[in-house]
Design a protein around this motif. Sequence first.
Motif, mmCIF file in Angstrom:
data_model
loop_
_atom_site.group_PDB
_atom_site.id
_atom_site.type_symbol
_atom_site.label_atom_id
_atom_site.label_comp_id
_atom_site.label_asym_id
_atom_site.label_seq_id
_atom_site.Cartn_x
_atom_site.Cartn_y
_atom_site.Cartn_z
ATOM 1 N N TYR A 41 39.944 82.079 81.885
ATOM 2 C CA TYR A 41 41.122 81.571 82.585
ATOM 3 C C TYR A 41 42.186 81.129 81.579
ATOM 4 N N CYS A 143 33.328 80.988 74.957
ATOM 5 C CA CYS A 143 34.055 79.919 75.655
ATOM 6 C C CYS A 143 33.266 79.443 76.885
ATOM 7 N N THR A 147 30.804 76.149 76.777
ATOM 8 C CA THR A 147 31.352 74.998 77.516
ATOM 9 C C THR A 147 30.326 74.454 78.508
ATOM 10 N N VAL A 172 32.556 80.019 83.734
ATOM 11 C CA VAL A 172 31.866 78.760 83.437
ATOM 12 C C VAL A 172 30.887 78.424 84.567
ATOM 13 N N ILE A 190 30.189 75.965 95.590
ATOM 14 C CA ILE A 190 31.301 76.117 96.539
ATOM 15 C C ILE A 190 32.127 77.318 96.088
ATOM 16 N N SER A 192 35.350 80.414 97.560
ATOM 17 C CA SER A 192 36.309 80.853 98.594
ATOM 18 C C SER A 192 35.749 81.991 99.430
ATOM 19 N N LYS A 196 30.655 86.172 97.846
ATOM 20 C CA LYS A 196 30.309 85.618 96.529
ATOM 21 C C LYS A 196 29.202 84.571 96.668
ATOM 22 N N TYR A 211 34.630 76.770 100.547
ATOM 23 C CA TYR A 211 35.630 75.678 100.526
ATOM 24 C C TYR A 211 36.910 76.032 101.284
ATOM 25 N N LEU A 236 35.746 71.854 87.656
ATOM 26 C CA LEU A 236 36.556 72.970 87.156
ATOM 27 C C LEU A 236 37.939 73.024 87.777
ATOM 28 N N GLY A 259 37.872 71.659 83.842
ATOM 29 C CA GLY A 259 38.795 72.694 84.293
ATOM 30 C C GLY A 259 40.144 72.249 84.815
ATOM 31 N N VAL A 260 41.011 73.252 84.904
ATOM 32 C CA VAL A 260 42.398 73.053 85.346
ATOM 33 C C VAL A 260 42.796 74.126 86.360
ATOM 34 N N LEU A 261 41.829 74.593 87.153
ATOM 35 C CA LEU A 261 42.105 75.712 88.059
ATOM 36 C C LEU A 261 43.193 75.388 89.081
ATOM 37 N N VAL A 283 34.935 67.666 78.030
ATOM 38 C CA VAL A 283 34.445 68.766 77.183
ATOM 39 C C VAL A 283 35.579 69.711 76.786
ATOM 40 N N VAL A 285 35.097 73.103 75.041
ATOM 41 C CA VAL A 285 34.199 74.184 74.592
ATOM 42 C C VAL A 285 33.027 73.610 73.780
ATOM 43 N N LEU A 323 41.540 89.598 86.392
ATOM 44 C CA LEU A 323 41.105 88.195 86.319
ATOM 45 C C LEU A 323 42.046 87.315 87.142
HETATM 46 N N1 LIG Z 1 37.593 72.234 78.769
HETATM 47 C C1 LIG Z 1 37.186 73.385 78.256
HETATM 48 O O1 LIG Z 1 36.769 73.452 77.100
HETATM 49 C C2 LIG Z 1 37.174 74.622 79.087
HETATM 50 C C3 LIG Z 1 36.410 75.719 78.696
HETATM 51 C C4 LIG Z 1 36.323 76.807 79.548
HETATM 52 C C5 LIG Z 1 37.038 76.816 80.740
HETATM 53 N N2 LIG Z 1 37.811 75.751 81.056
HETATM 54 C C6 LIG Z 1 38.514 75.697 82.337
HETATM 55 O O2 LIG Z 1 37.532 75.799 83.361
HETATM 56 C C7 LIG Z 1 38.067 76.487 84.480
HETATM 57 C C8 LIG Z 1 37.202 77.692 84.784
HETATM 58 O O3 LIG Z 1 37.366 78.635 83.743
HETATM 59 P P1 LIG Z 1 36.792 80.109 83.877
HETATM 60 O O4 LIG Z 1 37.251 80.871 82.686
HETATM 61 O O5 LIG Z 1 35.359 80.049 84.225
HETATM 62 O O6 LIG Z 1 37.628 80.603 85.159
HETATM 63 P P2 LIG Z 1 37.496 81.919 86.021
HETATM 64 O O7 LIG Z 1 36.360 82.760 85.572
HETATM 65 O O8 LIG Z 1 38.839 82.565 86.063
HETATM 66 O O9 LIG Z 1 37.130 81.340 87.455
HETATM 67 C C9 LIG Z 1 38.020 81.398 88.517
HETATM 68 C C10 LIG Z 1 37.282 81.074 89.807
HETATM 69 O O10 LIG Z 1 37.318 79.683 90.060
HETATM 70 C C11 LIG Z 1 37.208 79.468 91.453
HETATM 71 N N3 LIG Z 1 38.233 78.526 91.927
HETATM 72 C C12 LIG Z 1 39.573 78.651 91.872
HETATM 73 N N4 LIG Z 1 40.158 77.599 92.490
HETATM 74 C C13 LIG Z 1 39.164 76.805 92.943
HETATM 75 C C14 LIG Z 1 39.121 75.595 93.682
HETATM 76 N N5 LIG Z 1 40.222 74.987 94.077
HETATM 77 N N6 LIG Z 1 37.919 75.068 93.969
HETATM 78 C C15 LIG Z 1 36.780 75.679 93.574
HETATM 79 N N7 LIG Z 1 36.753 76.842 92.894
HETATM 80 C C16 LIG Z 1 37.927 77.394 92.586
HETATM 81 C C17 LIG Z 1 37.348 80.825 92.127
HETATM 82 O O11 LIG Z 1 36.036 81.240 92.506
HETATM 83 P P3 LIG Z 1 35.706 81.640 94.027
HETATM 84 O O12 LIG Z 1 36.465 82.907 94.276
HETATM 85 O O13 LIG Z 1 34.235 81.777 94.063
HETATM 86 O O14 LIG Z 1 36.207 80.525 94.894
HETATM 87 C C18 LIG Z 1 37.902 81.707 91.021
HETATM 88 O O15 LIG Z 1 37.530 83.045 91.143
HETATM 89 C C19 LIG Z 1 39.502 76.830 84.083
HETATM 90 O O16 LIG Z 1 40.366 75.828 84.547
HETATM 91 C C20 LIG Z 1 39.484 76.826 82.574
HETATM 92 O O17 LIG Z 1 40.759 76.588 82.012
HETATM 93 C C21 LIG Z 1 37.895 74.657 80.252
#
Ligand SMILES: NC(=O)c1ccc[n+]([C@@H]2O[C@H](COP(=O)([O-])OP(=O)(O)OC[C@H]3O[C@@H](n4cnc5c(N)ncnc54)[C@H](OP(=O)(O)O)[C@@H]3O)[C@@H](O)[C@H]2O)c1
Length: 336
Positions: A41, A143, A147, A172, A190, A192, A196, A211, A236, A259-261, A283, A285, A323
């Motif tokens: 993401y 990543c 994480t 993640v 949880i 959408s 899935k 959700y 997340l 996370g910052v989704l 956290v 990473v 993505l």
């Molecule tokens: N702090 C850190 O070091 C770190 C490291 C890695 C990632 N992150 C952060 O962690 C998050 C996830 O990263 P990723 O790379 O795994 O993302 P990703 O693979 O792009 O995951 C996206 C998925 O998150 C779900 N989602 C979106 N909005 C949501 C909501 N409101 N409630 C619940 N689920 C939701 C959706 O899944 P469904 O379609 O199943 O709903 C979507 O397909 C991001 O914000 C990223 O920036 C932070």
Amino acid sequence: MKAYHLNGQAGGAGLLRAEVSKPEPANGEVRIRVEAVSLNYRDLLILDRVGQGGLNGRVPLSDGAGVVDAIGAGVTQWRVGDRVAASFFRDWVSGPFKASYVPSSLGGNTMDGMLAEYVVLPANALVSVPAHLSSLEAATLPCAGVTAFHGLIARGQMGKGDTLLVQGTGGVALFGLQFAAALGARAIVISSSDEKLARAKALGGSILINYRDTPDWDVALMKATNGEGVSHILELGGPGTYDRSLRSVASGGKIVQIGVLTGFGPKPDLARLQWENADIIGVTVGSVEHFTAMNSFLSEHAIHPIVDRVYGFDEAPEAYAYLRTGSHFGKVVVEL
Ligand SMILES: NC(=O)c1ccc[n+]([C@@H]2O[C@H](COP(=O)([O-])OP(=O)(O)OC[C@H]3O[C@@H](n4cnc5c(N)ncnc54)[C@H](OP(=O)(O)O)[C@@H]3O)[C@@H](O)[C@H]2O)c1
């Protein structure tokens, strides 16, 4: 060699194919022939602010794996032909996090990333690829995998009998789900999408909540856990999920804030944390040490990362676009 550069335009147009000279490893460095990279993401966030300072001309993506192709003087721990993956922070090898490591994140503001045929990195910024994993699978780990491992296992001490909430079915989240299943912890997912959720059930998810259909998923979660809540949360979503996470955490539980989704800067009401004697674990990473420990865990439990789709090098912009749709389940990979 071929590579992609960020070229200053936001969105898919910001990725530019480039022909550049093959880098040579200096003292203490290793050259890797990259075989696969994966998207996170974060890479969408970076692409969207590519017009801002620092990123122009950078090679994107933090996550990649391949084969050692040349070694610089003084390198003793790697040989040509070794299978390796790069750690997310070039400079965070072991010990606690330091803010000074931030500029060393690969594919970020100040450091080139992995979307290139060859990459040179310090020998101590690499890990061995577990024998049971292909380079394509290993490219998903740096990543998302690290994480989840750092937050849930290294710091969160998740174990048998615990209950984990994972939000969504992205990178993640699915590592968290697989780790919980391997440890004998119960997982609540949880998502959408019902489709899935059915796939998450096959990976070990035991309580499944859509959700979209159930926006008050924290209420459903509490009901499903007989009012106890969950011991571990992969937080997340950020502002759009944080308060519900706080309402879902069990007494003595841990919110792993990642996370910052739904955006940056949650402003949660933390009152419940105190009454439940719960913790927040922040956290970013993890280190080479975390990565190495995770690889032992993956080998011990024969865990294979969930790869949703694989694109060719020429299709990298399509991989980003896919993505962004959020329709993926697990990881999106580009093979070189
Ligand atoms: N702090 C850190 O070091 C770190 C490291 C890695 C990632 N992150 C952060 O962690 C998050 C996830 O990263 P990723 O790379 O795994 O993302 P990703 O693979 O792009 O995951 C996206 C998925 O998150 C779900 N989602 C979106 N909005 C949501 C909501 N409101 N409630 C619940 N689920 C939701 C959706 O899944 P469904 O379609 O199943 O709903 C979507 O397909 C991001 O914000 C990223 O920036 C932070």
